[in-house]
Design a protein around this motif. Structure first.
Motif, PDB file in Angstrom:
ATOM      1  N   PRO A  94      -1.815 -13.030   0.428  1.00 49.53           N
ATOM      2  CA  PRO A  94      -2.270 -11.896   1.234  1.00 49.53           C
ATOM      3  C   PRO A  94      -1.318 -10.712   1.224  1.00 49.53           C
ATOM      4  CG  PRO A  94      -1.327 -13.567   2.653  1.00 49.53           C
ATOM      5  CD  PRO A  94      -1.305 -14.142   1.260  1.00 49.53           C
ATOM      6  N   GLU A  95      -0.154 -10.831   0.576  1.00 53.09           N
ATOM      7  CA  GLU A  95       0.850  -9.781   0.615  1.00 53.09           C
ATOM      8  C   GLU A  95       0.992  -9.022  -0.701  1.00 53.09           C
ATOM      9  OE1 GLU A  95       2.310  -9.071   3.386  1.00 53.09           O
ATOM     10  OE2 GLU A  95       1.459 -10.773   4.484  1.00 53.09           O
ATOM     11  N   ARG A  96       0.781  -9.682  -1.829  1.00 51.55           N
ATOM     12  CA  ARG A  96       1.092  -9.065  -3.117  1.00 51.55           C
ATOM     13  C   ARG A  96       0.164  -7.900  -3.426  1.00 51.55           C
ATOM     14  NH1 ARG A  96       1.147  -8.645  -8.615  1.00 51.55           N
ATOM     15  NH2 ARG A  96       3.104  -9.221  -9.641  1.00 51.55           N
ATOM     16  N   GLY A  97       0.726  -6.879  -4.076  1.00 54.13           N
ATOM     17  CA  GLY A  97      -0.044  -5.711  -4.466  1.00 54.13           C
ATOM     18  C   GLY A  97      -0.409  -5.721  -5.931  1.00 54.13           C
ATOM     19  N   LEU A  98      -0.652  -4.513  -6.456  1.00 59.78           N
ATOM     20  CA  LEU A  98      -1.079  -4.332  -7.842  1.00 59.78           C
ATOM     21  C   LEU A  98       0.106  -3.901  -8.696  1.00 59.78           C
ATOM     22  CD1 LEU A  98      -4.366  -2.316  -7.163  1.00 59.78           C
ATOM     23  CD2 LEU A  98      -4.089  -4.805  -7.357  1.00 59.78           C
ATOM     24  N   ASP A  99       0.410  -4.664  -9.747  1.00 61.85           N
ATOM     25  CA  ASP A  99       1.511  -4.287 -10.630  1.00 61.85           C
ATOM     26  C   ASP A  99       1.024  -3.291 -11.673  1.00 61.85           C
ATOM     27  OD1 ASP A  99       0.487  -5.700 -12.987  1.00 61.85           O
ATOM     28  OD2 ASP A  99       1.074  -7.543 -11.961  1.00 61.85           O
ATOM     29  N   HIS A 100       1.954  -2.834 -12.526  1.00 62.38           N
ATOM     30  CA  HIS A 100       1.580  -1.747 -13.438  1.00 62.38           C
ATOM     31  C   HIS A 100       0.595  -2.189 -14.518  1.00 62.38           C
ATOM     32  CE1 HIS A 100       4.859  -3.357 -16.042  1.00 62.38           C
ATOM     33  NE2 HIS A 100       4.236  -2.743 -17.033  1.00 62.38           N
TER      34      HIS A 100
END
Length: 257
Positions: A94-100
């Motif tokens: 629920p915490e991780r975002g979008l990497d490049h």
């Protein structure tokens, strides 16, 4: 690609107008690696995934970029359920975002950032067949209006780049083009097993992929495209000579793009 002109950038900047608009996007990124030996995927479940700047030594302009697309926790749960039905281990984060690997291409394809995005990891400790099965399990999402994207690179030898520092528009050497041409031939032939083992079987396979992480998303996308393999090579170019930027579409619709 986010900042500098190139054929690949130009292609991605026009791709969104060619695709049917999806209701949501699932990105399998080479830079989201749940490297657990037996294979365990991780899927982002944040309603507002942050933009991750998972790199160093680049211009400040790149670190200032944000891709504020909404997340889709319900889609993340659907991914969990589908993979569980096929005996594939997955956990929601629920915490991780979008990497490049996700936000750079998406910022060109869908610059408005108004389509929900969920990101699924690779697991570099797992086999090519495991990643292909991952895609097969996710195939039903396509019928629900979800665009499934495998974001890696058809060749990825950064040591070769840093050793020679070629110009951005330098032509690809034979050891790169021989590999990408072999992939294109095997795609046209529907030779799934050969492609899954391209690092071992293709010309200069290990030169182009010293590690498997950047080719694994391709196998997921292939699996999601259905059986038999239907592939269309939408774009082929090289950046800095050694980084081939080929783009493939999979499934019955591929030939119409």
């Amino acid at each position: 690609m986010a900042l500098e002109p190139s054929p690949a950038r130009n292609f991605f900047a026009g791709l969104g107008t060619r695709l049917p608009r999806p209701r949501a996007i699932l990105v399998v990124s080479a830079h989201h690696d749940a490297a657990h030996g037996g294979g365990r995927a991780t899927v982002t479940a944040s309603p507002h995934p942050p933009t991750i700047h998972d790199f160093g030594g680049f211009p400040d302009e790149l670190f200032a970029m944000r891709y504020p697309a909404p997340g889709d926790p319900a889609l993340a749960q659907r991914v969990v359920d589908l993979l569980a039905q096929h005996g594939l281990s997955v956990i929601a984060d629920p915490e991780r975002g979008l990497d490049h690997g996700a936000w750079v291409p998406l910022s060109l394809i869908y610059p408005e950032a108004d389509i929900p995005v969920v990101q699924l990891s690779i697991a570099s400790g797992a086999s090519p067949e495991w990643h292909h099965a991952l895609g097969q399990a996710l195939a039903p999402l396509r019928d629900d209006g979800v665009l499934i994207v495998g974001s890696g690179s058809i060749t990825h030898n950064l040591r070769a780049y840093f050793t020679t520092r070629p110009a951005i528009d330098a032509p690809a050497p034979a050891w790169v083009s021989d590999f990408t041409d072999w992939i294109a031939d095997r795609m046209a032939a529907g030779a799934v097993d050969d492609i899954l083992h391209a690092i071992e079987r293709a010309p200069h396979g290990r030169d182009n992929h010293p590690t498997p992480d950047h080719i694994l998303p391709l196998f997921v996308a292939m699996g999601a495209g259905g059986d038999p393999l239907r592939a269309a090579r939408l774009h082929a170019s090289s950046t800095y000579a050694v980084l081939a930027m080929d783009v493939y579409a999979f499934g019955e619709e591929a030939g119409r793009l």
